[in-house]
Design an enzyme around this catalytic site. Sequence first.
Site, PDB file in Angstrom:
ATOM      1  N   ASP A  67     -11.744  10.464   4.997  1.00  0.00           N
ATOM      2  CA  ASP A  67     -10.709  10.054   4.047  1.00  0.00           C
ATOM      3  C   ASP A  67     -11.081  10.677   2.707  1.00  0.00           C
ATOM      4  O   ASP A  67     -11.894  10.129   1.966  1.00  0.00           O
ATOM      5  CB  ASP A  67     -10.663   8.518   3.953  1.00  0.00           C
ATOM      6  CG  ASP A  67      -9.399   8.026   3.262  1.00  0.00           C
ATOM      7  OD1 ASP A  67      -9.160   6.815   3.291  1.00  0.00           O
ATOM      8  OD2 ASP A  67      -8.674   8.875   2.705  1.00  0.00           O
TER       9      ASP A  67
ATOM     10  N   GLN B 198       0.864  -1.183   0.000  1.00  0.00           N
ATOM     11  CA  GLN B 198       0.000   0.000   0.000  1.00  0.00           C
ATOM     12  C   GLN B 198       0.900   1.232   0.000  1.00  0.00           C
ATOM     13  O   GLN B 198       1.934   1.263   0.682  1.00  0.00           O
ATOM     14  CB  GLN B 198      -0.886  -0.034   1.260  1.00  0.00           C
ATOM     15  CG  GLN B 198      -1.408   1.307   1.729  1.00  0.00           C
ATOM     16  CD  GLN B 198      -2.924   1.457   1.671  1.00  0.00           C
ATOM     17  OE1 GLN B 198      -3.606   0.800   0.893  1.00  0.00           O
ATOM     18  NE2 GLN B 198      -3.417   2.345   2.514  1.00  0.00           N
TER      19      GLN B 198
ATOM     20  N   HIS C 169       2.716  12.334   3.143  1.00  0.00           N
ATOM     21  CA  HIS C 169       1.535  11.898   3.892  1.00  0.00           C
ATOM     22  C   HIS C 169       1.645  12.331   5.360  1.00  0.00           C
ATOM     23  O   HIS C 169       1.615  11.528   6.280  1.00  0.00           O
ATOM     24  CB  HIS C 169       1.482  10.375   3.774  1.00  0.00           C
ATOM     25  CG  HIS C 169       0.238   9.691   4.243  1.00  0.00           C
ATOM     26  ND1 HIS C 169      -0.250   9.821   5.512  1.00  0.00           N
ATOM     27  CD2 HIS C 169      -0.596   8.839   3.596  1.00  0.00           C
ATOM     28  CE1 HIS C 169      -1.321   9.065   5.625  1.00  0.00           C
ATOM     29  NE2 HIS C 169      -1.571   8.480   4.486  1.00  0.00           N
TER      30      HIS C 169
ATOM     31  N   GLU D  92      -2.269  15.933   3.744  1.00  0.00           N
ATOM     32  CA  GLU D  92      -1.230  15.389   2.878  1.00  0.00           C
ATOM     33  C   GLU D  92      -1.172  16.163   1.567  1.00  0.00           C
ATOM     34  O   GLU D  92      -2.213  16.581   1.053  1.00  0.00           O
ATOM     35  CB  GLU D  92      -1.552  13.911   2.613  1.00  0.00           C
ATOM     36  CG  GLU D  92      -1.889  13.125   3.880  1.00  0.00           C
ATOM     37  CD  GLU D  92      -2.596  11.807   3.600  1.00  0.00           C
ATOM     38  OE1 GLU D  92      -3.384  11.357   4.464  1.00  0.00           O
ATOM     39  OE2 GLU D  92      -2.393  11.252   2.496  1.00  0.00           O
TER      40      GLU D  92
HETATM   41  O1  TA6 Z   1      -4.033   9.005   3.065  1.00  0.00           O
HETATM   42  C1  TA6 Z   1      -5.139   8.384   3.549  1.00  0.00           C
HETATM   43  C2  TA6 Z   1      -5.004   6.884   3.335  1.00  0.00           C
HETATM   44  O2  TA6 Z   1      -4.853   6.590   1.989  1.00  0.00           O
HETATM   45  C3  TA6 Z   1      -6.170   6.163   3.982  1.00  0.00           C
HETATM   46  O3  TA6 Z   1      -6.991   5.566   3.028  1.00  0.00           O
HETATM   47  C4  TA6 Z   1      -5.516   5.177   4.935  1.00  0.00           C
HETATM   48  O4  TA6 Z   1      -5.351   3.959   4.373  1.00  0.00           O
HETATM   49  C5  TA6 Z   1      -4.204   5.869   5.225  1.00  0.00           C
HETATM   50  O5  TA6 Z   1      -3.818   6.407   4.007  1.00  0.00           O
HETATM   51  C6  TA6 Z   1      -3.134   5.057   5.880  1.00  0.00           C
HETATM   52  O6  TA6 Z   1      -2.607   4.115   5.038  1.00  0.00           O
HETATM   53  P1  TA6 Z   1      -1.552   3.056   5.627  1.00  0.00           P
HETATM   54  O7  TA6 Z   1      -1.141   2.217   4.471  1.00  0.00           O
HETATM   55  O8  TA6 Z   1      -0.389   3.866   6.173  1.00  0.00           O
HETATM   56  O9  TA6 Z   1      -2.237   2.292   6.701  1.00  0.00           O
END
Ligand code: TA6
Length: 301
Positions: A214, A94, A169, A273
């Site tokens: 979000d 992610q 972020h 962010e």
């Molecule tokens: O920036 C917001 C986001 O994309 C949310 O959807 C949430 O998933 C957050 O990032 C945190 O992501 P992570 O992979 O650090 O748990």
Amino acid sequence: MKDGTIPEQLRKHEIPERVAVVKGSGDLPKIRVETDLSTAEIYLLGAHVTGFQKKGEPPLLFMSESSQFAPGKAIRGGVPIVFPWFGPREGRAQHGFARVTEWEWEGSSASSDGSFTLRFRLPDNAARADGSPPANVTFAATVSDQLTMELAIANPSGTESLSFENCLHTYFAIGDIAEVEITGLKGTAFIDKVDNFTRKVESAGAIRINSETDRVYLDSTGAVEIHDSRRRRKIRVEKSGSASTVIWNPWVAKAKQMADFGDDEFKQMVCVECGNVAQNKITLSPGKSTSLKVVLSSQPV
Ligand code: TA6
């Protein structure tokens, strides 16, 4: 740092009493910066800024007490660098591989205004290892009475264009989420990821957060301010080279689902962010480059 000792080659970028590499959590190499006006901390893992604090003010960045600190793992809090994709990607990390890769510390320098700049490079083999197209990616953090961060990306190919998303972020530390307002986004279109990715337009001059939030604000290039009435502090987020602003707070349920985040920590943080995501993703022609710059400042109110 296999045996817990700091590799000698890292010391060459130290500045006596100002910039030092130390053993951080999980025995990961961490750089500490001390200016006359502030302190900061940056891990080589992800070139991840985990701390910035002006003297006389509380820390600006939120760090989870449950964060992992291990090679290949994302750090929860501070400023994760998201690249080359934002969000989930089938079978891959992610938010991309940049934040879970150890970056090279390329140097540090002092300026006449008392600030210090640290420069990092994402190892070229990181993209190769991921099967992603090559990219030259550098990050610079300048520590003074404000924190300036610049993520520069160049397309080394002479023939192929390079497309990607990027984002700084940032997790901000706040007194109480119930006493925070975010301004600067009124009239801006956004994707509400909590409401089934519905497209909406921000109607609030001052956004208050009282549930899971979000949102990806699109074509949003202006500054945003966080008004923290509990701490009587205003935080200003200025940027360039960024067309998207993301606002995130996991609230109660999501907080419980995250192993590296405390159940109540959602009350002490908000992510604002700056990046280029979704329809704002970037495509660089061969040989072209771009830079995402964010300046974080704060003042008591
Ligand atoms: O920036 C917001 C986001 O994309 C949310 O959807 C949430 O998933 C957050 O990032 C945190 O992501 P992570 O992979 O650090 O748990």
